[in-house]
Scaffold this active site. Sequence first.
Site: not given
Length: 250
Positions: A133, A146
């Site tokens: 990501s 995350y």
Amino acid sequence: MPRALVTGATSGLGAEFARQLAERGHDLVLVARDVARLRAMAAELDGVDVEILPADLTTDIGCTKTAERLERPDIDVLINNAGLGTYVPFGAGDLAVEERQLDLNVRAVLRLSHAAVRSMTGRGSGRIVNISSVAGFVPRASNATYAASKAWVTQFSEGLSLQLANSPVSVTAVCPGFVRTEFHQRAQADMSHVPDRMWLSADEVVHEALEDVFAGRTICIPDRRYKAMVLASRLLPRPVLRAVMKARGL
């Protein structure tokens, strides 16, 4: 026919990877926890052989089962897509959820990549695709664990790509920005602050990702806007980058 194993294959990017790989003529092994959704996804895919593998990759049993499937010599492409995100300030949420996030985003990627490397290098061909990501390039107060997990995925993929540079096995980290999938809904995240122009569709992300994967590129950042943002994050001094992220409430 070539065969791809896709984790998190019943929704979002995983389902779209399955569809587009099937269109490219790949047989498939679909991995997810929900048997009913796996069967529904398999029924959607015509013209290719589809095997379903129910497994919870946050567990040792699920990882072992999937790794054993990867050790068989018929998997040409591994898509490490399964992932979990939380949008709760660190310390305010359940520690078990944070640990489960790392189990899926990091430990499962490590274990499945390990199995794939051993099998693919032994056979002399293969592609490993790790879904990361753009969050991994910046510090994020809203989901620190995350972002850190995705930073690990990207760094791991780059290092593994260097290790395998003289081999017929390639490694690609795919680093998308905001994508319209179930991901944020499952994380119970309020994304109303994100402008419409910053959202990408799963089909365009996967299309660009597969182009880069089969071209042997190590890092794929779908969409030129996110490419520019990542470049800027790398050029800014870290104190300035932290100030920018703080000001934006991210």
